[in-house]
Structure formats: structure tokens, C-alpha cells
Design an enzyme around this catalytic site. Structure first.
Site, mmCIF file in Angstrom:
data_model
loop_
_atom_site.group_PDB
_atom_site.id
_atom_site.type_symbol
_atom_site.label_atom_id
_atom_site.label_comp_id
_atom_site.label_asym_id
_atom_site.label_seq_id
_atom_site.Cartn_x
_atom_site.Cartn_y
_atom_site.Cartn_z
ATOM 1 N N CYS A 1 12.272 4.015 -1.015
ATOM 2 C CA CYS A 1 12.148 3.006 0.040
ATOM 3 C C CYS A 1 12.330 1.589 -0.463
ATOM 4 C CB CYS A 1 10.800 3.165 0.748
ATOM 5 S SG CYS A 1 10.607 4.801 1.472
ATOM 6 N N HIS B 1 5.516 -4.630 2.904
ATOM 7 C CA HIS B 1 5.972 -3.245 3.015
ATOM 8 C C HIS B 1 5.195 -2.567 4.141
ATOM 9 C CE1 HIS B 1 8.034 0.313 1.749
ATOM 10 N NE2 HIS B 1 6.930 0.963 1.443
ATOM 11 N N GLU C 1 -1.444 -3.281 -1.049
ATOM 12 C CA GLU C 1 -0.563 -4.440 -0.913
ATOM 13 C C GLU C 1 -1.361 -5.695 -0.572
ATOM 14 O OE1 GLU C 1 3.760 -5.695 1.006
ATOM 15 O OE2 GLU C 1 2.715 -3.934 1.782
ATOM 16 N N LYS D 1 7.353 -3.048 10.439
ATOM 17 C CA LYS D 1 7.391 -1.595 10.605
ATOM 18 C C LYS D 1 6.518 -1.144 11.774
ATOM 19 C CE LYS D 1 8.409 -0.193 5.823
ATOM 20 N NZ LYS D 1 8.391 -1.497 5.145
ATOM 21 N N HIS E 1 9.585 3.087 9.769
ATOM 22 C CA HIS E 1 9.970 2.975 8.358
ATOM 23 C C HIS E 1 11.361 3.560 8.167
ATOM 24 C CE1 HIS E 1 9.935 2.720 4.162
ATOM 25 N NE2 HIS E 1 8.853 3.415 3.847
ATOM 26 N N PHE F 1 8.690 5.689 -3.374
ATOM 27 C CA PHE F 1 8.189 6.830 -4.135
ATOM 28 C C PHE F 1 8.762 6.762 -5.554
ATOM 29 C CE2 PHE F 1 7.548 10.006 -0.371
ATOM 30 C CZ PHE F 1 6.515 9.226 0.095
#
Length: 421
Positions: free
Chosen positions: A167, A307, A318, A339, A344, A407
Site C-alpha cells: 500500500c 494513511h 500513526e 480513506k 483503501h 504490508f
């Protein structure tokens, strides 16, 4: 060696909240959710039955029959977004563009998942007769092929590749494009990301990891970053493409300039296959690196597009990273997770959020984080921060920072700022 300045001269988008840049941006400012029941396949037996899909898209409206046979849906999205971006930048109408010095770097986290599912399923059903694969199987599936198609459509001979960092992929692509241009390796690069993973393997795979929200009774409110009741991200699809260009090259041909790319930062969590570091150490490193690259301090940033996936662990880490790095300056800036509206987009998400950051800088307005209930507070999140809940907020935006984490512990941060002579 003096590094060249890099600016954004073109934007293109096809997203869950709009099939072009103007519609996507307008709906983001209005706080429109792109979530709804899955239509790409029968999801009635899946734990998650909704997604943020692109609406009213038919590939046949954009490509002839022969071309469609060569294009997975993710590549179709990429080409549509690239066409808008290239036209917006005026690259094809300018006589001052050397196509040998225009590159294409379009990322994907997964690539042609639909093609892989179709071909693997076909082989499974016919394995007794021996393998029967479509000759376009491999070139449709591979995650670099969108860049190849775009370069062939326009005859761009500059740096050309795709890259994969889950991502964080399209933020990595933007940073690569930025670095190649400022080092003088190209005059312009068409860059961004594309993804189309709303298919059984995508939804089922993320379901098995407990990564997706299962709020089937209310898809439009399922993506709720920073709320205590958040239960996972909402998978999305689409593509966003930006044209990055060397400043003097852009000026020489009279291109409009949206914003300047100020810096990029990269790091690795080295912690877990899928989870972010609980204290946000990798995020801190990426943001700090981007600030140093841009020769900026935390006080120079007015907006962070986080994010912010709406996962239980990721949102907390975050926020911790922002507070740790920015200190008191964290309470002076706006934060939002777009998002909450778009879902996402996996490998395309960084490009989408970079576009929102560019438009925020250009227009001095921050899009909101939707779906937050003031009664739904998480004791591990500091609500003294301005998360831009519920509605867009006008304010001077001198510079915006955009985070993407993937990831494998991949972290990539992009900073854009107002263009000044």
C-alpha cells in the site's frame, strides 16, 4: 550537483467517488462516501459484502475490442487516469516535449488479480486436459504492465517501470519520479498507481486476515478512522496519475503548475508482516526523512493526509508517530483520512492522497474525515489534534505531507508545497 526543482503539472483520476479529478475532488470536499454493495461478483457468502468500487465504468467506452483483450481492469483504470493527466499537463500538444525524456512509473500493490483469478480458475477446471492459458494471461496480470501500456500509447521512451511495495507502492513511484527528474534523468514522468482487487481472492484474502470491516448493514459509514468502533478498512479500486515535471521545462512550455514536490522519505518497520510498529517508529523515520529532504521543519507543514485506514492498530500508531515527531506543532495542523470516503485503494492509495494533498495546497482547503461520532472515542487517540471531522476546513495550506504504509513494513512519505518563483 545542484538538484532541479520538480512541480506537478497534470492530474488524472478514476476513483470510487468520481471518474475524473474534478468530480473526485468535489465529492471529497462534500464528504461523500464511495462505499456500497459489491457488484463485481456475488459476495453474499463473504464476511464483507461491500467495497468502494468505481461506478459507471465500461472499458468498451475507452478502448477498442482488440485493446480490451490485453488489459486487466487495473490497467484500464491506469490508462484512463493517465490520459486525463497527460491532457491536463498539455504534454501532447506542446512542441517543447522530447519524448525520449518523458518517463512512466505507475505502481500497483497487486496488479491483475482479476486476470489471475480467471486464468487459475480455468486451469483448475480443465487440468485433466492439460493447461489451457490465454496468451495474454501473463502480460495482463503482471504489476508493471500499466506503465508499459501508457508509454506505448504516447511513445514515451524515458525511464519506464512499475514497482510494488504493497500500500506504499504509488508513493514510492512518486518519490522515484521526483528523484529521477531532480537528478536530470528525465524532463517529465507520468506517475501514480492503479488497483482493481475487488474480486473474490482480494476480498476473501483480506477477510481471512480480519483486515476488512464487516459492517455490512451500513457500508457508507464502515470506514471510520480514529473512532473506537472501527473494525477494519474498506477495500477500494481505481487509479490516480500525476505528471511530475522539471520546473524550467514546465515554464518553458507555459504549463500550469499545481504545486511543487518538496521531498520524499522512506523507511522500513522491520517489525511484522502486516502490522505497523505499535509506536510508529517506521512512520516517524519516513516523515522525518521527508522533512529533511525538503529542508523543512514540522512547523512548515499545515496538513497531513494520513494513511488512516480505519484499522484498530494502524490508526493509533500513526497518531503516536505524528505527536512524537511534530510535538506542539501537531496541534496546529489539520489531519484527515480521506480513506473514510474513498476506501483503501491499496497500491493506488498513495497517488490518490498525493493528489488530494496537491489540491489542498493549491486551494487552501482540507478535505474531511467522515463517519466520526463524538461519542465514539478511543482512549488511545489524542482528540486535541484536529482530525478535520465531518466537514472540509478552509485554511492556508503552505505544505502538505502524505503518508502511505504497506504490508512488509514499507513506509513512504511525500511532501508537496505551494509553488513560488
Amino acid at each position: 550537483m545542484e538538484l532541479k526543482r520538480v512541480v506537478v503539472t497534470g492530474l488524472g483520476a478514476i476513483t470510487p467517488i468520481g471518474n475524473d479529478v474534478a468530480t473526485t475532488w468535489d465529492n471529497a470536499l462534500k464528504g461523500v462516501s464511495g462505499a456500497g454493495p459489491i457488484t463485481h461478483f456475488d459476495a453474499s457468502k463473504f464476511k464483507t459484502q461491500f467495497a468502494c468500487e468505481v461506478k459507471n465504468f465500461n472499458g468498451a467506452d475507452h478502448f477498442d475490442r482488440k485493446k480490451l483483450r490485453q488489459l486487466d481492469l487495473y490497467a484500464q483504470y491506469a490508462m484512463v487516469a493517465a490520459r486525463e493527466a497527460v491532457a491536463d499537463a498539455g504534454l501532447e500538444t506542446s512542441e517543447k516535449v522530447d519524448k525520449d525524456r518523458v518517463g512512466v512509473i505507475i505502481a500497483a500493490g497487486i496488479g491483475g488479480l482479476h486476470t489471475f483469478e480467471e486464468e487459475a480458475g480455468y486451469y483448475a477446471m480443465h487440468k485433466e486436459d492439460g493447461p489451457k492459458y490465454n496468451p495474454f494471461f501473463i502480460p495482463k496480470m503482471i504489476a508493471d504492465i500499466a506503465s508499459g501500456h501508457v508509454s506505448m500509447e504516447y511513445g514515451y521512451h524515458g525511464p519506464n517501470y512499475g514497482l510494488v511495495s504493497a500500500c506504499a507502492s504509488s508513493n514510492n513511484a512518486i518519490i522515484d519520479a521526483f528523484n529521477l527528474i531532480r537528478l536530470g534523468k528525465a524532463d517529465a514522468i507520468v506517475t501514480g498507481g492503479a488497483e482493481a482487487a475487488v474480486y473474490p481472492a482480494g476480498v476473501g484474502g483480506f477477510n481471512s486476515m480480519h483486515a476488512l470491516s464487516t459492517r455490512n448493514d451500513s457500508p457508507e459509514t464502515a470506514s471510520r478512522p480514529f473512532s473506537k468502533s472501527r473494525d477494519g478498512f474498506v477495500i477500494g479500486e481505481g487509479s490516480v496519475v500525476l505528471v511530475l515535471e522539471e520546473l524550467e521545462h514546465a515554464k518553458a512550455r507555459g504549463a500550469k503548475i499545481y504545486a511543487e514536490v518538496a521531498g520524499g522519505g522512506l523507511s522500513g518497520d522491520a517489525y511484522h508482516l502486516t502490522a505497523t510498529h505499535p509506536e510508529g517508529l517506521g512512520a516517524i523515520l519516513a516523515m522525518r526523512s521527508a522533512l529533511e529532504d525538503a529542508q523543512m521543519t514540522p512547523a512548515d507543514i499545515d496538513y497531513i493526509n494520513v494513511h488512516g485506514t480505519s484499522t484498530p492498530v494502524g490508526d493509533i500508531s500513526e497518531v503516536k508517530a505524528i505527536v512524537e515527531l511534530f510535538g506542539e506543532d501537531a496541534y496546529k495542523l489539520n489531519i484527515s483520512s480521506t480513506k473514510s470516503m474513498t476506501g483503501h485503494l491499496l497500491g493506488a492509495t498513495g497517488a490518490l492522497e498525493a493528489m488530494f494533498s496537491v489540491l489542498s495546497v493549491q486551494n487552501d482547503i482540507v478535505p474531511p474525515t467522515i463517519n466520526h461520532d463524538p461519542e465514539d472515542q478511543d482512549e488511545e487517540i489524542d482528540y486535541n489534534l484536529n482530525f478535520t471531522f465531518d466537514r472540509a476546513q478552509e485554511r492556508p495550506v503552505r505544505a502538505a505531507l502524505s503518508n502511505s504504509f504497506g504490508f512488509g513494513g514499507h513506509n513512504a512519505t511525500v511532501i508537496v508545497k505551494k509553488y513560488e518563483e
